[in-house]
Design a protein around this motif. Structure first.
Motif, PDB file in Angstrom:
ATOM      1  N   LEU A   1       0.842  -1.200   0.000  1.00 32.62           N
ATOM      2  CA  LEU A   1       0.000   0.000   0.000  1.00 32.62           C
ATOM      3  C   LEU A   1       0.874   1.246   0.000  1.00 32.62           C
ATOM      4  N   ARG A   2       0.470   2.237  -0.793  1.00 29.00           N
ATOM      5  CA  ARG A   2       1.119   3.546  -0.769  1.00 29.00           C
ATOM      6  C   ARG A   2       0.076   4.568  -0.334  1.00 29.00           C
ATOM      7  N   VAL A   3       0.450   5.407   0.635  1.00 31.05           N
ATOM      8  CA  VAL A   3      -0.454   6.448   1.125  1.00 31.05           C
ATOM      9  C   VAL A   3       0.259   7.795   1.019  1.00 31.05           C
ATOM     10  N   ASP A   4      -0.402   8.785   0.423  1.00 30.89           N
ATOM     11  CA  ASP A   4       0.131  10.148   0.348  1.00 30.89           C
ATOM     12  C   ASP A   4      -0.629  11.028   1.321  1.00 30.89           C
ATOM     13  N   LEU A   5       0.117  11.675   2.231  1.00 28.83           N
ATOM     14  CA  LEU A   5      -0.486  12.513   3.267  1.00 28.83           C
ATOM     15  C   LEU A   5      -0.067  13.971   3.079  1.00 28.83           C
ATOM     16  N   PRO A   6      -0.890  14.902   3.585  1.00 33.06           N
ATOM     17  CA  PRO A   6      -0.617  16.325   3.341  1.00 33.06           C
ATOM     18  C   PRO A   6       0.657  16.846   3.999  1.00 33.06           C
TER      19      PRO A   6
ATOM     20  N   TRP B   1       3.993   7.460   2.267  1.00 32.97           N
ATOM     21  CA  TRP B   1       4.300   6.298   3.111  1.00 32.97           C
ATOM     22  C   TRP B   1       4.112   5.050   2.253  1.00 32.97           C
ATOM     23  N   ILE B   2       4.985   4.067   2.463  1.00 37.67           N
ATOM     24  CA  ILE B   2       4.846   2.789   1.766  1.00 37.67           C
ATOM     25  C   ILE B   2       4.804   1.666   2.801  1.00 37.67           C
ATOM     26  N   PHE B   3       3.782   0.801   2.641  1.00 40.93           N
ATOM     27  CA  PHE B   3       3.583  -0.344   3.535  1.00 40.93           C
ATOM     28  C   PHE B   3       3.750  -1.627   2.706  1.00 40.93           C
TER      29      PHE B   3
ATOM     30  N   ARG C   1      12.600   7.367  -4.810  1.00 39.67           N
ATOM     31  CA  ARG C   1      12.120   8.423  -5.715  1.00 39.67           C
ATOM     32  C   ARG C   1      11.179   9.387  -4.993  1.00 39.67           C
ATOM     33  N   LEU C   2      10.339   8.842  -4.115  1.00 40.08           N
ATOM     34  CA  LEU C   2       9.302   9.652  -3.462  1.00 40.08           C
ATOM     35  C   LEU C   2       9.727  10.114  -2.075  1.00 40.08           C
ATOM     36  N   ASP C   3      10.958   9.763  -1.679  1.00 37.39           N
ATOM     37  CA  ASP C   3      11.444  10.090  -0.337  1.00 37.39           C
ATOM     38  C   ASP C   3      10.431   9.610   0.718  1.00 37.39           C
ATOM     39  N   ALA C   4       9.967   8.377   0.527  1.00 40.64           N
ATOM     40  CA  ALA C   4       8.867   7.850   1.336  1.00 40.64           C
ATOM     41  C   ALA C   4       9.331   7.309   2.679  1.00 40.64           C
ATOM     42  N   ARG C   5       8.415   7.302   3.641  1.00 43.07           N
ATOM     43  CA  ARG C   5       8.595   6.568   4.890  1.00 43.07           C
ATOM     44  C   ARG C   5       8.126   5.143   4.636  1.00 43.07           C
ATOM     45  N   VAL C   6       8.952   4.179   4.980  1.00 43.58           N
ATOM     46  CA  VAL C   6       8.618   2.774   4.733  1.00 43.58           C
ATOM     47  C   VAL C   6       8.376   2.078   6.065  1.00 43.58           C
ATOM     48  N   VAL C   7       7.234   1.404   6.180  1.00 42.02           N
ATOM     49  CA  VAL C   7       6.908   0.669   7.406  1.00 42.02           C
ATOM     50  C   VAL C   7       6.737  -0.805   7.054  1.00 42.02           C
ATOM     51  N   PRO C   8       7.786  -1.620   7.299  1.00 40.34           N
ATOM     52  CA  PRO C   8       7.700  -3.049   6.973  1.00 40.34           C
ATOM     53  C   PRO C   8       6.568  -3.719   7.742  1.00 40.34           C
ATOM     54  N   GLY C   9       6.047  -4.821   7.201  1.00 37.72           N
ATOM     55  CA  GLY C   9       4.858  -5.441   7.758  1.00 37.72           C
ATOM     56  C   GLY C   9       5.042  -6.133   9.093  1.00 37.72           C
ATOM     57  N   HIS C  10       6.269  -6.572   9.408  1.00 37.24           N
ATOM     58  CA  HIS C  10       6.448  -7.431  10.590  1.00 37.24           C
ATOM     59  C   HIS C  10       7.605  -6.980  11.482  1.00 37.24           C
TER      60      HIS C  10
END
Ligand SMILES: [Zn+2]
Length: 285
Positions: free
Chosen positions: A204-209, A214-216, A260-269
């Motif tokens: 899942l990718r979520v874009d917040l204001p 964020w990438i899950f 590329r998106l400078d995302a925060r990544v939250v691994p599943g486990h």
């Protein structure tokens, strides 16, 4: 357009060898959380993953699957595995879940109930992700999943001993919304097709204001260590070389998008990461 805010949930945890999460990794046992995400959007609340069912927790056959796997790697089931917060009530058990219906209990921690959800997305049909589907069906919540995942589950190749619990996803009352590849399911919420760990796995990718992207990855990358060491998940349900290659492609794609998106990544486990991102109490915006 962006989503409004998101929360990270924990439904329970499982005691598994690290090699299940890290290809070629050590067989040491570790407690790994059952995690989920809830996103507030202009179209309502969207859930990603549901943890394990109460019925699975209470079934000795589930314990046996975990125990047999660990004993096969030489572990003594009478030796407890240390946990970081939260501490399991019985550290010799192989799994724990929140009291009652774990999905209902986890949602209640942020003041929601299943009927508040507009949509649920399931990363894949392993029992530590699919346990809340019957609860969603009872609440009338549609459940989005890749068609390839449903087809694999129904093919007869998704065996309980390999972590697929058909009671979770066999009810005729589930309102399935089939996806075929990447799909934007609401403003700022994108399902990413990341097959390999299972044939129809999604992230899942979520874009917040305020905090951006964020990438899950769910089980496309269980732990922060997958990203640090550049290694894929430790198992592919399809069992072929092609599945391994797809897992690698999916993982490389998530890493490239995160960069590329400078995302925060939250691994599943990853319990340490999950503990950190369960703050602030009002969610991330
Ligand atoms: Zn899995």
């Amino acid at each position: 357009m962006t989503a409004k805010r998101l929360f990270v949930l924990q439904f329970g945890a499982e005691r598994v060898p690290k090699s299940l999460s890290l290809r070629g990794g050590p067989h040491d046992l570790a407690w790994e959380p059952f995690s989920g995400i809830v996103v507030e959007t202009t179209d309502g609340w969207i859930l990603f993953d549901t943890g394990m069912a109460r019925a699975a927790q209470d079934d000795a056959a589930t314990e046996a699957v975990y125990r047999v796997g660990a004993v096969g790697l030489g572990h003594n089931p009478a030796v407890a595995t240390p946990a970081v917060h939260p501490t399991p009530s019985d550290s010799l058990h192989w799994t724990w879940v929140l009291p009652g219906d774990p999905l209902v209990s986890a949602l209640a921690t942020i003041g929601l109930s299943p009927s508040d959800l507009a949509l649920a997305v399931i990363s894949h049909l392993h029992l530590d992700h699919s346990g809340g589907i019957p609860t969603l069906a009872r609440a009338g919540v549609p459940v989005a999943i890749q068609s390839a995942e449903l087809e694999f589950a129904r093919s007869g190749r998704a065996r309980f001993e390999a972590g697929f619990r058909s009671d979770d996803w066999s009810a005729a009352t589930v309102d399935w919304r089939r996806l075929d590849g990447d799909t934007e399911v609401a403003d700022g919420v994108r399902v990413l097709s990341t097959p390999g760990h299972t044939p129809g796995h999604s992230s899942l990718r979520v874009d917040l204001p305020d905090t951006g992207t964020w990438i899950f990855p769910a089980d496309a990358a269980d732990l922060g260590q997958n990203f640090l060491d550049g290694v894929t998940c430790g198992s592919c349900a399809g069992g072929t070389i092609a599945d391994e290659l797809r897992a690698r492609e999916s993982f490389d794609r998530l890493r490239a998008e995160a960069r590329r998106l400078d995302a925060r990544v939250v691994p599943g486990h990853d319990q340490v990461v999950i503990n950190a991102v369960r703050h602030p109490p009002g969610g991330h915006r």
